[in-house]
Design a protein around this motif. Structure first.
Motif, PDB file in Angstrom:
ATOM      1  N   HIS A   1       0.804  -1.218   0.000  1.00  0.00           N
ATOM      2  CA  HIS A   1       0.000   0.000   0.000  1.00  0.00           C
ATOM      3  C   HIS A   1       0.838   1.271   0.000  1.00  0.00           C
ATOM      4  CE1 HIS A   1      -3.843  -2.103   1.654  1.00  0.00           C
ATOM      5  NE2 HIS A   1      -3.508  -2.522   0.466  1.00  0.00           N
TER       6      HIS A   1
ATOM      7  N   ASP B   1      -5.632   0.664 -11.711  1.00  0.00           N
ATOM      8  CA  ASP B   1      -6.816   0.156 -11.021  1.00  0.00           C
ATOM      9  C   ASP B   1      -6.519  -0.124  -9.548  1.00  0.00           C
ATOM     10  OD1 ASP B   1      -8.283   0.373 -13.346  1.00  0.00           O
ATOM     11  OD2 ASP B   1      -8.150  -1.770 -13.830  1.00  0.00           O
ATOM     12  N   GLU B   2      -5.355  -0.680  -9.258  1.00  0.00           N
ATOM     13  CA  GLU B   2      -4.978  -0.947  -7.873  1.00  0.00           C
ATOM     14  C   GLU B   2      -4.827   0.356  -7.089  1.00  0.00           C
ATOM     15  OE1 GLU B   2      -1.860  -4.027  -7.176  1.00  0.00           O
ATOM     16  OE2 GLU B   2      -1.974  -4.206  -9.379  1.00  0.00           O
TER      17      GLU B   2
ATOM     18  N   THR C   1      -8.366   1.877  -6.470  1.00  0.00           N
ATOM     19  CA  THR C   1      -9.055   1.117  -5.428  1.00  0.00           C
ATOM     20  C   THR C   1      -8.474   1.431  -4.054  1.00  0.00           C
ATOM     21  OG1 THR C   1      -9.630  -0.652  -6.963  1.00  0.00           O
ATOM     22  CG2 THR C   1      -9.621  -1.210  -4.621  1.00  0.00           C
TER      23      THR C   1
ATOM     24  N   GLN D   1      -9.630   4.926  -2.994  1.00  0.00           N
ATOM     25  CA  GLN D   1     -11.053   4.924  -2.632  1.00  0.00           C
ATOM     26  C   GLN D   1     -11.291   4.212  -1.299  1.00  0.00           C
ATOM     27  OE1 GLN D   1     -12.491   3.137  -6.265  1.00  0.00           O
ATOM     28  NE2 GLN D   1     -13.093   5.115  -7.109  1.00  0.00           N
ATOM     29  N   ASP D   2     -10.683   3.056  -1.125  1.00  0.00           N
ATOM     30  CA  ASP D   2     -10.847   2.301   0.126  1.00  0.00           C
ATOM     31  C   ASP D   2     -10.297   3.082   1.319  1.00  0.00           C
ATOM     32  OD1 ASP D   2     -11.992   0.266  -1.351  1.00  0.00           O
ATOM     33  OD2 ASP D   2     -10.237  -1.069  -1.230  1.00  0.00           O
TER      34      ASP D   2
ATOM     35  N   ASN E   1     -12.583   6.001   2.124  1.00  0.00           N
ATOM     36  CA  ASN E   1     -13.801   5.483   2.755  1.00  0.00           C
ATOM     37  C   ASN E   1     -13.561   5.133   4.225  1.00  0.00           C
ATOM     38  OD1 ASN E   1     -15.443   5.760   0.512  1.00  0.00           O
ATOM     39  ND2 ASN E   1     -15.056   3.682  -0.217  1.00  0.00           N
TER      40      ASN E   1
END
Length: 131
Positions: free
Chosen positions: A3, A110-111, A114, A117-118, A121
């Protein structure tokens, strides 16, 4: 990639495409949350401080989410005390997301999207739980 590496890659891409993302992020913020205009300073010190804080929180989410979320909850309460609502505080993260995501590219796009966004959130949920 882990990450932290994905966040770093996405920030590198954003800087390459936008330069310093502070101005575009705060242009969105002042449009979406005009109440923040009272914090404007001629030298951009407030915006620079806030963007640094937000980016540190994002990086901390990659390294130690429980500590990062505790800090974010504390920050939320501080911001509430100075008159910034939870929605406005969450808006800073959303504006950063909305500024960064469109410039991401490459095989890991895309990773990265995501992950952003995660992470946002999870931060938003933490802000909501501080009230």
């Amino acid at each position: 990639m882990n990450h932290s590496e994905l966040i770093n890659l996405s920030l590198e891409q954003a800087v390459a495409a936008l330069g310093d993302p502070t101005d575009p992020v705060f242009e969105l913020m002042y449009t979406r949350h005009p109440e923040l205009k009272e914090f404007l300073r001629e030298d951009n010190s407030w915006q620079n401080y806030m963007i640094q804080e937000i980016l540190q929180n994002l990086m901390a989410m990659s390294e130690d989410p429980s500590v990062a979320l505790a800090i974010i909850r504390d920050m939320t309460q501080h911001h509430q005390m100075i008159g910034i609502t939870a929605e406005t505080f969450k808006g800073l993260y959303q504006a950063l997301l909305d500024t960064i995501v469109p410039v991401l590219s490459g095989p890991l796009r895309d990773e990265m999207v995501t992950l952003w966004q995660d992470t946002i959130n999870r931060i938003n949920h933490s802000v909501d739980s501080a009230f």
